[in-house]
Design a protein around this motif. Structure first.
Motif, PDB file in Angstrom:
ATOM      1  N   ILE A  52       1.370  -1.145  -0.053  1.00 32.38           N
ATOM      2  CA  ILE A  52       0.167   0.122  -0.103  1.00 32.38           C
ATOM      3  C   ILE A  52       1.170   1.103  -0.338  1.00 32.38           C
ATOM      4  O   ILE A  52       1.914   1.513   1.011  1.00 32.38           O
ATOM      5  N   LYS A  53       0.588   2.827  -0.789  1.00 25.84           N
ATOM      6  CA  LYS A  53       1.932   3.238  -0.841  1.00 25.84           C
ATOM      7  C   LYS A  53       0.731   4.511   0.157  1.00 25.84           C
ATOM      8  O   LYS A  53      -0.421   4.782  -0.258  1.00 25.84           O
ATOM      9  N   VAL A  54       1.619   5.019   0.550  1.00 31.89           N
ATOM     10  CA  VAL A  54       1.148   5.851   1.967  1.00 31.89           C
ATOM     11  C   VAL A  54       1.978   7.161   1.760  1.00 31.89           C
ATOM     12  O   VAL A  54       2.966   6.706   1.910  1.00 31.89           O
ATOM     13  N   SER A  55       1.298   7.934   1.808  1.00 28.86           N
ATOM     14  CA  SER A  55       2.239   9.807   2.048  1.00 28.86           C
ATOM     15  C   SER A  55       1.411   9.737   3.660  1.00 28.86           C
ATOM     16  O   SER A  55       0.299  10.299   3.867  1.00 28.86           O
ATOM     17  N   MET A  56       2.112  11.126   3.957  1.00 29.30           N
ATOM     18  CA  MET A  56       2.612  11.848   5.354  1.00 29.30           C
ATOM     19  C   MET A  56       2.300  12.891   5.336  1.00 29.30           C
ATOM     20  O   MET A  56       3.503  13.175   4.459  1.00 29.30           O
ATOM     21  N   VAL A  57       1.132  13.937   4.968  1.00 25.13           N
ATOM     22  CA  VAL A  57       1.311  15.609   4.356  1.00 25.13           C
ATOM     23  C   VAL A  57       1.871  16.281   5.529  1.00 25.13           C
ATOM     24  O   VAL A  57       0.540  16.085   6.292  1.00 25.13           O
ATOM     25  N   THR A  58       2.788  16.736   6.031  1.00 21.65           N
ATOM     26  CA  THR A  58       3.093  17.737   7.425  1.00 21.65           C
ATOM     27  C   THR A  58       4.535  18.022   7.772  1.00 21.65           C
ATOM     28  O   THR A  58       5.464  17.758   7.024  1.00 21.65           O
ATOM     29  N   ASP A  59       4.270  18.971   8.181  1.00 21.28           N
ATOM     30  CA  ASP A  59       5.942  19.986   8.583  1.00 21.28           C
ATOM     31  C   ASP A  59       6.174  19.430  10.039  1.00 21.28           C
ATOM     32  O   ASP A  59       7.325  19.398  10.336  1.00 21.28           O
ATOM     33  N   GLN A  72       8.890  14.249  13.416  1.00 20.32           N
ATOM     34  CA  GLN A  72       8.099  13.866  14.713  1.00 20.32           C
ATOM     35  C   GLN A  72       7.011  13.693  15.018  1.00 20.32           C
ATOM     36  O   GLN A  72       6.486  12.459  15.754  1.00 20.32           O
ATOM     37  N   LEU A  73       6.244  14.448  14.810  1.00 18.91           N
ATOM     38  CA  LEU A  73       4.732  13.696  15.132  1.00 18.91           C
ATOM     39  C   LEU A  73       3.804  12.734  14.449  1.00 18.91           C
ATOM     40  O   LEU A  73       3.702  11.492  15.222  1.00 18.91           O
ATOM     41  N   VAL A  74       4.417  11.927  13.214  1.00 21.98           N
ATOM     42  CA  VAL A  74       4.126  11.136  12.603  1.00 21.98           C
ATOM     43  C   VAL A  74       4.772  10.200  12.052  1.00 21.98           C
ATOM     44  O   VAL A  74       4.799   9.041  12.071  1.00 21.98           O
ATOM     45  N   ALA A  75       5.979  10.300  13.248  1.00 25.27           N
ATOM     46  CA  ALA A  75       7.416   9.102  12.858  1.00 25.27           C
ATOM     47  C   ALA A  75       6.379   7.757  13.610  1.00 25.27           C
ATOM     48  O   ALA A  75       7.560   6.923  13.101  1.00 25.27           O
ATOM     49  N   PRO A  76       5.979   7.718  14.432  1.00 21.39           N
ATOM     50  CA  PRO A  76       5.466   6.641  15.397  1.00 21.39           C
ATOM     51  C   PRO A  76       4.434   6.121  13.923  1.00 21.39           C
ATOM     52  O   PRO A  76       4.571   5.053  13.789  1.00 21.39           O
ATOM     53  N   ILE A  77       3.601   7.007  13.247  1.00 26.11           N
ATOM     54  CA  ILE A  77       2.689   6.199  12.539  1.00 26.11           C
ATOM     55  C   ILE A  77       3.962   5.829  11.441  1.00 26.11           C
ATOM     56  O   ILE A  77       3.068   4.564  10.923  1.00 26.11           O
ATOM     57  N   ASN A  78       4.578   6.155  10.626  1.00 25.36           N
ATOM     58  CA  ASN A  78       5.389   5.623   9.306  1.00 25.36           C
ATOM     59  C   ASN A  78       6.013   4.291  10.517  1.00 25.36           C
ATOM     60  O   ASN A  78       5.885   3.213   9.024  1.00 25.36           O
ATOM     61  N   SER A  79       6.648   4.043  11.545  1.00 30.24           N
ATOM     62  CA  SER A  79       7.121   3.329  11.826  1.00 30.24           C
ATOM     63  C   SER A  79       6.310   2.105  11.361  1.00 30.24           C
ATOM     64  O   SER A  79       6.844   0.626  11.008  1.00 30.24           O
TER      65      SER A  79
END
Length: 184
Positions: free
Chosen positions: A55-62, A65-72
Motif C-alpha cells: 500500500i502506498k501511503v503519504s504523510m503530509v506534514t511539516d 516527529q508527530l507522524v514518526a510513530p505512525i510511519n514506523s
C-alpha cells in the motif's frame, strides 16, 4: 470527575493496597485486550496485503516527529511510506494520484490544497484522504474538511487501531473505502 474509587479516613492500608492492586489489574486487562486487537488487525492486514501488494501511503506534514510513530508502524506492515512537506502543496509538486492513502496533518495549507483540488476536480477517487486533527476539533471545522474532500478524520492522540483501520478498509475494498465519508 473521573473518580474510579475512594477510601474513607482513617485509611485501612490493607484496603488501600487491595484497591490499588485491583485498579492496576484493570489497566493490565485493558492493555492486554488492546494488544490482542492490534495483533489481530496486524495479522489481517498482512493477510490482505499479500493478496493485493504494498500500500502506498503519504504523510503530509511539516511536523515529521508527530507522524514518526505512525510511519514506523506502517513500514512494519510493509506499506510504502513517504513524508511530504506542506510546502509541496503550495508549490504543486505533490501528486497523490499514485497513493492509496494520504494522511494530512490538519492545517490551513491542507484545507486550501483540498479546496483547490476539489475545485479542479482532479482527485483520484480511489485515494483515501484522512485528516489527522487536533483534539476536540470543532464541528464547523470538521464539516469544512469533510466538504473539502476528506474521507475520514482521526483526532489526536492518533491511536494505532484507527490508523490500521484505514489500511484494512483499503485492503478490503479500496473503491468503497475511498467513497465513504466517515465522521469519527
Amino acid at each position: 470527575m473521573g473518580v474510579d474509587d475512594y477510601l474513607t479516613k482513617p485509611i485501612d492500608y490493607d484496603l488501600l493496597l487491595a484497591t490499588v492492586e485491583t485498579r492496576l489489574g484493570q489497566v493490565s486487562r485493558i492493555e492486554e485486550r488492546n494488544r490482542n486487537r492490534l495483533q489481530a488487525i496486524h495479522a489481517q492486514i498482512l493477510k490482505l496485503k499479500s493478496a493485493r501488494g504494498a500500500i502506498k501511503v503519504s504523510m503530509v506534514t511539516d511536523m515529521r516527529q508527530l507522524v514518526a510513530p505512525i510511519n514506523s508502524a506502517l513500514l512494519e506492515l510493509g506499506c510504502e511510506v513517504r513524508t511530504v512537506s506542506e510546502g509541496a502543496l503550495n508549490e504543486s509538486t505533490f501528486d497523490p494520484k499514485e497513493d492509496n492513502i494520504v494522511f494530512f496533518v490538519c492545517s490551513s495549507n491542507v484545507q486550501r490544497y483540498l479546496n483547490d483540488l476539489k475545485a479542479q476536480g482532479t482527485r483520484k477517487s480511489e485515494t483515501r484522504f484522512v485528516l489527522l486533527a487536533a483534539p476536540n476539533m470543532s464541528d464547523g471545522a470538521r464539516e469544512g474538511f469533510l466538504k473539502s474532500g476528506i474521507d475520514d478524520i482521526i483526532e489526536y492522540p492518533y491511536k494505532p487501531v484507527e490508523i490500521f483501520k484505514q489500511v484494512v478498509d483499503h485492503l478490503r475494498d479500496p473503491e468503497a473505502a475511498a467513497g465513504s465519508q466517515l465522521a469519527s
